[in-house]
Design an enzyme around this catalytic site. Structure first.
Site, PDB file in Angstrom:
ATOM      1  N   ASN A  45       0.842  -1.183   0.000  1.00  0.00           N
ATOM      2  CA  ASN A  45       0.000   0.000   0.000  1.00  0.00           C
ATOM      3  C   ASN A  45       0.882   1.238   0.000  1.00  0.00           C
ATOM      4  OD1 ASN A  45      -2.550  -1.333   0.103  1.00  0.00           O
ATOM      5  ND2 ASN A  45      -2.167  -1.803   2.259  1.00  0.00           N
ATOM      6  N   HIS A  57       6.579  -1.938   3.398  1.00  0.00           N
ATOM      7  CA  HIS A  57       6.430  -3.368   3.677  1.00  0.00           C
ATOM      8  C   HIS A  57       5.669  -4.003   2.520  1.00  0.00           C
ATOM      9  CE1 HIS A  57       3.147  -1.142   5.590  1.00  0.00           C
ATOM     10  NE2 HIS A  57       2.353  -2.186   5.333  1.00  0.00           N
TER      11      HIS A  57
HETATM   12  P1  AMP Z   1      -0.706  -1.172   5.569  1.00  0.00           P
HETATM   13  O1  AMP Z   1       0.170  -0.038   6.015  1.00  0.00           O
HETATM   14  O2  AMP Z   1      -2.042  -0.723   5.065  1.00  0.00           O
HETATM   15  O3  AMP Z   1      -0.029  -2.070   4.577  1.00  0.00           O
HETATM   16  O4  AMP Z   1      -1.041  -2.046   6.839  1.00  0.00           O
HETATM   17  C1  AMP Z   1      -0.099  -2.297   7.855  1.00  0.00           C
HETATM   18  C2  AMP Z   1      -0.057  -3.769   8.161  1.00  0.00           C
HETATM   19  O5  AMP Z   1       0.845  -3.937   9.247  1.00  0.00           O
HETATM   20  C3  AMP Z   1      -1.409  -4.356   8.589  1.00  0.00           C
HETATM   21  O6  AMP Z   1      -1.651  -5.545   7.829  1.00  0.00           O
HETATM   22  C4  AMP Z   1      -1.202  -4.639  10.077  1.00  0.00           C
HETATM   23  O7  AMP Z   1      -1.935  -5.766  10.509  1.00  0.00           O
HETATM   24  C5  AMP Z   1       0.292  -4.841  10.168  1.00  0.00           C
HETATM   25  N1  AMP Z   1       0.851  -4.530  11.487  1.00  0.00           N
HETATM   26  C6  AMP Z   1       0.662  -3.405  12.203  1.00  0.00           C
HETATM   27  N2  AMP Z   1       1.352  -3.457  13.363  1.00  0.00           N
HETATM   28  C7  AMP Z   1       2.005  -4.634  13.355  1.00  0.00           C
HETATM   29  C8  AMP Z   1       2.888  -5.275  14.269  1.00  0.00           C
HETATM   30  N3  AMP Z   1       3.241  -4.716  15.443  1.00  0.00           N
HETATM   31  N4  AMP Z   1       3.379  -6.502  13.949  1.00  0.00           N
HETATM   32  C9  AMP Z   1       3.026  -7.086  12.774  1.00  0.00           C
HETATM   33  N5  AMP Z   1       2.205  -6.531  11.875  1.00  0.00           N
HETATM   34  C10 AMP Z   1       1.690  -5.329  12.152  1.00  0.00           C
END
Ligand code: AMP
Length: 113
Positions: free
Chosen positions: A87, A100
């Protein structure tokens, strides 16, 4: 970056479920999985999104996707198939502003995100 949750996980300052790591990239389990296997491939150095990779050498981009394939292999979803997405920015719904790559699989993804 001081206030970045993924930098903190990579630096071991807060807990995170690290799945695989190497010199420049780390893979963690997504805390809110959208499918049976949901991993995030994260570069160690802080970059906000794919937009900030414009100055990366092409080899670094290749390295990132080679690591994505390794993560898929180790997660057992390389043969069955997997989805790769990232995203970028507000309209995409980006929540964590550290690049990510989502690596999602383990089931037919028609029923998932
Ligand atoms: P996005 O920025 O829209 O790609 O979403 C962020 C992603 O990071 C989501 O799928 C969350 O579930 C994931 N996320 C957020 N915090 C954590 C964390 N502490 N550990 C692992 N995944 C995370």
């Amino acid at each position: 970056m001081d206030d970045c949750i993924f930098c903190k996980i990579i630096e071991g300052e807060i807990p995170g479920e690290i799945f695989l790591e190497e010199e420049n990239f780390v893979a963690i389990w997504d805390i809110n999985p959208k499918a049976p296997q949901h991993l995030l491939v994260i570069p160690r150095g802080h970059v906000s999104s794919l937009e900030d990779t414009a100055d990366w050498p092409p080899e670094r981009i290749s390295e990132m996707f080679r690591f994505v394939r390794e993560v898929a292999e180790k997660a057992g979803i390389r043969e069955s198939g997997y989805r790769v997405l990232t995203n970028v920015g507000k309209d995409a719904g980006q929540v964590v502003f550290h690049l990510h790559i989502h690596v999602i699989g383990g089931a037919g993804l028609g029923d998932f995100a």
